[in-house]
Design an enzyme around this catalytic site. Structure first.
Site, PDB file in Angstrom:
ATOM      1  N   SER A   8       1.870   6.167 -24.366  1.00 18.78           N
ATOM      2  CA  SER A   8       0.175   6.320 -24.513  1.00 18.78           C
ATOM      3  C   SER A   8       0.136   7.894 -25.049  1.00 18.78           C
ATOM      4  CB  SER A   8      -0.567   6.076 -23.135  1.00 18.78           C
ATOM      5  OG  SER A   8      -0.102   6.975 -22.103  1.00 18.78           O
ATOM      6  N   CYS A   9      -0.759   8.093 -25.704  1.00 15.13           N
ATOM      7  CA  CYS A   9      -1.135   9.246 -26.052  1.00 15.13           C
ATOM      8  C   CYS A   9      -2.533   9.517 -26.174  1.00 15.13           C
ATOM      9  CB  CYS A   9      -0.643   9.580 -27.557  1.00 15.13           C
ATOM     10  SG  CYS A   9      -1.527   8.677 -28.720  1.00 15.13           S
ATOM     11  N   PRO A  10      -3.234  10.980 -26.152  1.00 14.71           N
ATOM     12  CA  PRO A  10      -4.545  10.958 -26.081  1.00 14.71           C
ATOM     13  C   PRO A  10      -5.351   9.950 -26.866  1.00 14.71           C
ATOM     14  CG  PRO A  10      -3.792  13.019 -25.741  1.00 14.71           C
ATOM     15  CD  PRO A  10      -2.634  11.915 -26.119  1.00 14.71           C
TER      16      PRO A  10
END
Length: 504
Positions: A8-10
């Site tokens: 997951s990334c921002p």
């Protein structure tokens, strides 16, 4: 071995899926099985429980708090940032293998024919700085869709208003209209009425930004108990004029206060009402008092001073600001520094007055155009100097055209991963040029995303294109030059090696 990974990334767009693909490919190449759960912007594609049960180890490649972390309990685990999985997937996999080997898996007593369980769980060593970044990015990632929706709705309202009022002053006219009166006698055939409706809808969407930011920072810290005080703190920040700085403060304060109260040891009879009455009541009261009475006014004064300073910048300084923001956008291509510049632009966009020449709209334009430079430049470089790039890079270059045009800086990441310093130096310089020129040309933008597709919403579209083309050409020229130098040096070294007599 079998591994299960969560990425997951921002923003939940590019890095999330690039990390997943990198881990799957490197695992397959090494003879291991890697099943990945992507927790992206379009939702979570959960891996099945049977896959988790059969896994030897777990890889968390995430910049946000992992949803459903408890599902992976009892497995040897490593916790790394999502960018490491993109840039160094082999090293990440090696660390996961080492974690499994350090924590041997044995069969549970009397259940030898079933899935084994680990004999021990290695504690995860995650630094405080990493945790803080994860909590902050949890808030930012939930805020960005509101920014995009609200910003584009307001931009569309301005476009429609220019048509309805017959000139550029329509963008100012629509802001002075009484929305309640228009809605009370709404005329579906009136472009003016539609522009007012779109403007009000965008403004209402923007009104959620600070509460969502604060609420989900608190959620990242304390889980669901943090939501109520977090949202309340964000709303209090807006009310008192503390804006996004206040939202950041209340997000962390609400999270830690809710976490503290939720850990109180209370009689069994009170446990049932703790999550629905006690925690939200006490945490909200404390956060409200903290913001409204203690911290709100000083933070509001700081925000007002920052806004006044930005709007009062002379031309020379605003160009330097554009150069700095452009360099930040081009430096790590969607990473933390890039996100700092982008967040600075969009948070200011949400709190700026609606004057079409406002400084914050110039900042938003400089940031977005600069973020488009690297992928477009690498796409151009792979077209004009194909021999300097591998077959895979040339294929990535084809995709980078669309990614760059859509303001997805991550389109340049495969090139930076393969040749970091040449690509990053070139990208940073070219993006800085674009940011400075955008400011110098007075380009403005009220939409926070979209790339070339929101060109009709840009103030000074010609300046937009000139700044973009200049930065792309600078980056392309630097990449080609640096790679050509490397190529020539490699040929010289190969020639010298061939000329050395055998046995010398």
């Amino acid at each position: 071995m079998k591994f299960v990974a969560v990425t997951s990334c921002p923003t939940g767009i590019a890095h999330t899926y690039m990390a997943a693909e990198a881990l799957e490919q490197v695992g397959k190449a090494a003879g291991h099985e890697v099943s990945v759960e992507t927790q992206g912007s379009i939702g979570t594609e959960e891996v099945e429980h049977s896959v988790i049960d059969a896994a030897d180890g777990v890889i968390f490649a995430a910049d946000l708090e992992v949803k459903g972390r408890e599902r992976f309990a009892g497995k040897p685990t490593i916790d790394v940032g999502v960018k490491r999985a993109v840039h160094e997937p082999q090293k990440v996999l090696d660390e996961a293998i080492a974690a499994v080997e350090a924590g041997p898996v044995v069969a549970a007593p009397g259940v030898a024919d079933k899935a084994p369980a680990p004999a021990r769980v290695d504690p995860r060593t995650v630094s405080t700085a990493t945790r803080v970044r994860q909590w902050l990015m949890t808030g930012v990632s939930h805020m960005i869709p509101f920014v995009a929706a609200g910003g584009i709705l307001i931009a569309l309202s301005f476009m429609l208003a220019q048509v309805a009022w017959g000139g550029a002053e329509g963008a100012i006219e629509v802001t002075g209209v009484d929305a309640a009166a228009v809605l009370a006698s709404f005329d579906p055939t009136s472009l003016q009425d539609w522009s007012v409706v779109l403007l009000k809808t965008g403004q209402l969407t923007f009104s959620f930004l600070v509460p969502v930011l604060s609420g989900y920072i608190a959620f990242g810290i304390a889980d669901r108990p943090g939501l109520v005080p977090g949202f309340l703190g964000g709303a209090a920040s807006v009310f008192i004029g503390a804006g996004f700085l206040g939202g950041l403060v209340t997000g962390f304060a609400a999270g830690f206060i809710a976490l503290w109260i939720s850990r109180w040891k209370v009689p069994k009879g009170l446990r049932g009402i703790m999550p629905v009455v006690v925690i939200p009541l006490l945490s909200s009261a404390l956060v409200g008092i903290l913001m409204l009475v203690v911290l709100g006014r000083p933070i509001a004064a700081l925000m007002e001073g920052l806004t006044t300073w930005l709007n009062g910048l002379p031309a020379s300084q605003i160009v330097l600001l554009g150069l700095l923001l452009g360099a930040m956008m081009g430096f790590d291509l969607g990473g933390p520094i890039n996100k700092v510049a982008y967040t600075f632009a969009v948070t200011g966009l949400a709190t700026e007055g609606l004057a079409s020449d406002a400084t914050q709209y110039k900042i938003m334009a400089a940031v977005m155009i600069s973020g488009m430079v690297a992928p477009l430049a690498l796409a151009l470089a792979t077209t004009v100097r194909k021999k300097l790039f591998t077959d895979i890079e040339r294929e990535n270059g084809k995709a980078a055209w669309l990614l760059g045009a859509s303001f997805i800086s991550e389109g340049a990441i495969p090139f930076a991963a393969a040749d970091p310093w040449r690509v990053i130096v070139s990208s940073t310089i070219g993006s800085a040029v674009t940011g400075a020129l955008s400011m110098a040309f007075g380009v403005t933008l009220v939409a926070p995303h979209g790339g070339i597709w929101v060109l009709p919403l840009v103030g000074n579209a010609l300046g937009f294109l000139l700044a973009l083309v200049a930065g792309v050409l600078v980056t392309t020229a630097l990449v080609v030059l640096l790679k050509h130098t490397r190529s020539n040096r490699a040929e010289v070294e190969a020639t010298q090696a061939a000329a050395v007599p055998v046995g010398a």
